[in-house]
Design an enzyme around this catalytic site. Structure first.
Site, PDB file in Angstrom:
ATOM      1  N   GLY A  41       0.830  -1.217  -0.437  1.00 44.64           N
ATOM      2  CA  GLY A  41       0.362  -0.357   0.595  1.00 44.64           C
ATOM      3  C   GLY A  41       0.855   1.233   0.137  1.00 44.64           C
ATOM      4  N   ASN A  42       2.353   1.300   0.414  1.00 44.22           N
ATOM      5  CA  ASN A  42       2.466   2.035   0.450  1.00 44.22           C
ATOM      6  C   ASN A  42       3.119   2.635  -0.775  1.00 44.22           C
ATOM      7  OD1 ASN A  42       4.761  -0.190   0.468  1.00 44.22           O
ATOM      8  ND2 ASN A  42       6.154   1.779   0.065  1.00 44.22           N
ATOM      9  N   LYS A  85      -8.962  -7.458   8.277  1.00 39.22           N
ATOM     10  CA  LYS A  85      -7.754  -6.468   7.179  1.00 39.22           C
ATOM     11  C   LYS A  85      -8.108  -4.851   7.502  1.00 39.22           C
ATOM     12  CE  LYS A  85      -5.690  -6.177   3.713  1.00 39.22           C
ATOM     13  NZ  LYS A  85      -4.381  -6.807   3.457  1.00 39.22           N
ATOM     14  N   LYS A 104      -3.331  -8.645  -0.188  1.00 37.92           N
ATOM     15  CA  LYS A 104      -2.917  -8.927  -1.054  1.00 37.92           C
ATOM     16  C   LYS A 104      -1.490 -10.133  -1.552  1.00 37.92           C
ATOM     17  CE  LYS A 104       0.307  -5.803  -1.207  1.00 37.92           C
ATOM     18  NZ  LYS A 104       1.421  -5.517  -0.219  1.00 37.92           N
ATOM     19  N   LYS A 149       3.271 -10.888   4.961  1.00 36.17           N
ATOM     20  CA  LYS A 149       3.952 -10.978   4.226  1.00 36.17           C
ATOM     21  C   LYS A 149       5.256 -12.331   3.633  1.00 36.17           C
ATOM     22  CE  LYS A 149       4.268  -5.250   2.936  1.00 36.17           C
ATOM     23  NZ  LYS A 149       2.863  -5.876   3.795  1.00 36.17           N
TER      24      LYS A 149
END
Length: 315
Positions: free
Chosen positions: A9-10, A122, A206, A264
């Site tokens: 998202g960054n 989320k 994601k 991640k």
């Protein structure tokens, strides 16, 4: 190589940044400058987050009170088109005119009985103070959770099971197309009691979807690009240290934050285990070095026999 790059998202909107089209385009442009360096000689698939964007669309939809707000699956589809458009344009401005692009709306099957539907985790949308978050939760029936020193809305995040558009992605790659797909983890769908495919109120993680995408595409490398240069142990402590190399089993020995690095690491480990290939978690600025196999990011592979730490990455 066939490479899947999952943009965090960054890459689209930094924490606390104004949620404007201009700010998002500027961040996408910076991301594309790094991605452009690894296009030549490789097949490229780009996935991306959509938490801030889908949350903003949900707020905008709720502001129109004459009709019911649009469901999250529809809003997720909207973000795939919006973000894909900006990535295509900014990356296209850096590459030869002849380079083809395609953004695919990507439906992803989840299990209607997934326990995630009973426990929203989320985060989506902007950050709020405790008082504002509690007010919105009361008014709108939201679930909220802490996010650092702020609070955010949280929604169900079921496991991705199947990517319906995987064959078109393969066809496009075979024709030299850079494919942008599985945005925001894909559009969450289930088969109802009559066998019809329908959308559901959720946002898929994601990174987990990117791992499934990379596995089903038989990718050579999964790159999970984030805002830190590696996976750290004891983050923020005097003993913090960056992991340079590790196997999935070695990573299982540590705990990582569920709302940030945890998914991640889990995604990278899944891909390494199931595909037998390498996954790297690292900084967007290091994508070129990561693809070149240089000492950058945290490299996870079943072929690694001993955990390695990077010197100089301590507090």
């Amino acid at each position: 190589m066939r490479i899947v790059i999952a943009l965090g998202g960054n890459a689209l909107l930094r924490r606390g940044e104004a949620m404007t089209a201009e700010a998002q385009r500027g961040n996408v442009r910076a991301a594309c400058e790094q991605i452009a360096r690894v296009v030549e000689g490789n097949e490229l698939v780009i996935a991306h987050g959509n938490g801030p964007q889908v949350g903003l669309l949900a707020l905008q939809s709720a502001a129109y009170t004459d009709v019911s707000p649009y469901p999250l699956d529809v809003l997720g589809a909207q973000t795939e088109g919006m973000i894909g458009y900006v990535i295509e344009q900014e990356l296209g401005n850096l590459l030869p005119f002849e380079q083809p692009f395609a953004t695919l709306l990507t439906q992803v099957e989840v299990d209607a009985a997934d326990p995630a539907f009973q426990s929203p985790t989320k985060p989506i949308g902007p950050v709020y103070s405790r008082e504002e978050a509690e007010r919105l939760a009361s008014e709108k029936g939201w679930s909220i959770r802490p996010d650092g020193d702020k609070f955010r809305r949280v929604v169900p995040s079921p496991e991705p099971k199947h990517i319906f558009e995987i064959r078109p992605v393969k066809w496009l790659l075979e024709q030299g197309t850079i494919v942008i797909c599985a945005g925001g983890g894909g559009i969450p769908t289930v088969h109802d009691e009559s066998g019809r495919l329908v959308g559901v109120e959720a946002v898929i993680d994601k990174d987990l979807c990117s791992a499934l995408l990379a596995q089903q595409l038989d990718a050579d490398l999964l790159v999970i690009a984030t805002d830190v240069d590696a996976v750290y142990l004891d983050w923020g402590q005097p003993t913090q240290r960056a992991i340079a190399t590790a196997s999935p089993d070695m990573m299982d020995e540590f705990e990582f934050a569920a709302g940030s690095m945890g998914p991640k690491v889990e995604a990278a480990c899944r891909f390494a285990r199931h595909a037998g290939k390498t996954a790297v978690i690292g900084s967007l600025e290091d994508i070129g070095a990561i693809v070149a196999g240089e000492d950058a990011g945290t490299r996870i592979s079943t072929s690694i026999r001993e955990i390695g730490y990077r010197q100089g990455n301590t507090a």
